[in-house]
Design a protein around this motif. Structure first.
Motif, short mmCIF file in Angstrom:
data_model
loop_
_atom_site.label_atom_id
_atom_site.label_comp_id
_atom_site.label_asym_id
_atom_site.label_seq_id
_atom_site.Cartn_x
_atom_site.Cartn_y
_atom_site.Cartn_z
N GLY A 183 -19.89 2.82 -31.11
CA GLY A 183 -19.79 1.67 -30.38
C GLY A 183 -19.29 0.76 -31.15
O GLY A 183 -18.13 -0.03 -30.86
N ILE A 184 -19.47 0.54 -32.37
CA ILE A 184 -19.02 -0.44 -33.28
C ILE A 184 -17.51 -0.21 -33.70
O ILE A 184 -16.68 -0.87 -33.59
CB ILE A 184 -19.91 -0.67 -34.68
CG1 ILE A 184 -21.33 -1.27 -34.15
CG2 ILE A 184 -18.99 -1.68 -35.22
CD1 ILE A 184 -21.19 -2.73 -33.39
N LEU A 185 -17.50 1.10 -34.09
CA LEU A 185 -16.28 1.47 -34.30
C LEU A 185 -15.19 1.53 -33.35
O LEU A 185 -13.83 1.06 -33.32
CB LEU A 185 -16.19 3.17 -34.80
CG LEU A 185 -15.03 3.77 -35.28
CD1 LEU A 185 -14.65 3.65 -36.77
CD2 LEU A 185 -14.96 5.39 -34.89
N ASN A 186 -15.45 1.71 -32.19
CA ASN A 186 -14.56 1.67 -30.75
C ASN A 186 -14.38 0.16 -30.60
O ASN A 186 -13.39 -0.15 -30.39
CB ASN A 186 -15.29 2.13 -29.56
CG ASN A 186 -14.43 2.69 -28.57
OD1 ASN A 186 -13.27 2.96 -28.80
ND2 ASN A 186 -14.57 2.29 -27.29
N PHE A 187 -15.18 -0.75 -30.82
CA PHE A 187 -15.11 -2.03 -30.59
C PHE A 187 -13.95 -2.59 -31.55
O PHE A 187 -13.09 -3.43 -31.07
CB PHE A 187 -16.36 -2.97 -30.72
CG PHE A 187 -17.15 -3.42 -29.51
CD1 PHE A 187 -16.44 -4.46 -28.69
CD2 PHE A 187 -18.19 -2.91 -28.96
CE1 PHE A 187 -17.15 -4.84 -27.63
CE2 PHE A 187 -18.63 -3.16 -27.95
CZ PHE A 187 -18.11 -4.21 -27.33
N ILE A 188 -14.16 -2.26 -32.81
CA ILE A 188 -13.40 -2.60 -33.76
C ILE A 188 -11.80 -2.23 -33.48
O ILE A 188 -10.81 -2.75 -33.67
CB ILE A 188 -13.59 -2.35 -35.23
CG1 ILE A 188 -14.98 -3.07 -35.52
CG2 ILE A 188 -12.39 -2.59 -36.31
CD1 ILE A 188 -15.74 -2.70 -36.97
N ASN B 78 -28.21 -6.31 -37.92
CA ASN B 78 -27.87 -4.97 -37.32
C ASN B 78 -26.54 -4.55 -37.45
O ASN B 78 -26.07 -3.32 -37.69
CB ASN B 78 -28.59 -4.83 -35.93
CG ASN B 78 -28.44 -3.47 -35.24
OD1 ASN B 78 -28.65 -2.54 -35.88
ND2 ASN B 78 -28.69 -3.21 -34.08
N ILE B 79 -25.64 -5.33 -36.95
CA ILE B 79 -24.25 -4.99 -36.94
C ILE B 79 -23.70 -4.87 -38.37
O ILE B 79 -23.02 -3.98 -38.68
CB ILE B 79 -23.29 -6.20 -36.45
CG1 ILE B 79 -23.61 -6.45 -34.97
CG2 ILE B 79 -21.94 -6.21 -36.79
CD1 ILE B 79 -23.08 -5.42 -34.07
#
Length: 148
Positions: free
Chosen positions: A39-44, A65-66
């Motif tokens: 999810g974080i990879l995709n947001f970035i 957490n992030i």
């Protein structure tokens, strides 16, 4: 309004969330990435150069957490961080070439999981469900704001 536990909205939403995350983890196991990391990879990838604060706001996750997730993605070589040009206390995050390759490899896997999860649900039903969940979220957000 209280219902039997197994039939409560909170239980059902949580059950679906846990099952979806477990299925994403199982499907992406070969890539050594969790659903949260994906999810974080995709947001970035969608907002290269995003800061930790912006990422926290957009994902609704707290900064510690992030930060933990970003540290793992940095250690795996999927991200790089650069100093922010105007805010020396902040960094901007970008996918590395490996991060882009990972994202490209995971998109069809994630889409497959989501396709299986929404099988036999019409586009109209899916749109209505998303709209309803957005309304519930907005109602809860309003309730929090009214508390003070």
């Amino acid at each position: 309004m209280f219902k039997i536990f197994d039939d409560s909205l909170g239980f059902i939403v949580n059950k679906v969330n846990l099952r979806l995350k477990a299925e994403l983890l199982r499907s992406a196991r070969a890539y050594d990435v969790t659903a949260e990391q994906w999810g974080i990879l995709n947001f970035i990838a969608e907002a290269e150069g995003i800061t930790l604060t912006e990422l926290s706001d957009r994902t609704l996750k707290d900064k510690p957490n992030i930060n933990r997730i970003i540290d793992r993605l940095l250690a795996k070589g999927f991200l790089v961080k650069e100093a922010h040009p105007t805010d020396k206390r902040s960094h901007r995050f970008y996918l590395t070439e490996s991060g882009h390759i990972l994202r490209d490899a995971l998109i069809p896997i994630v889409n497959g999981v989501l396709t299986d999860a929404t099988r036999d649900i019409s586009d109209d039903e899916l749109s209505a469900m998303k709209a309803t969940l957005d309304k519930i979220y907005s109602n809860l957000e309003r309730r929090e704001q009214n508390r003070g």
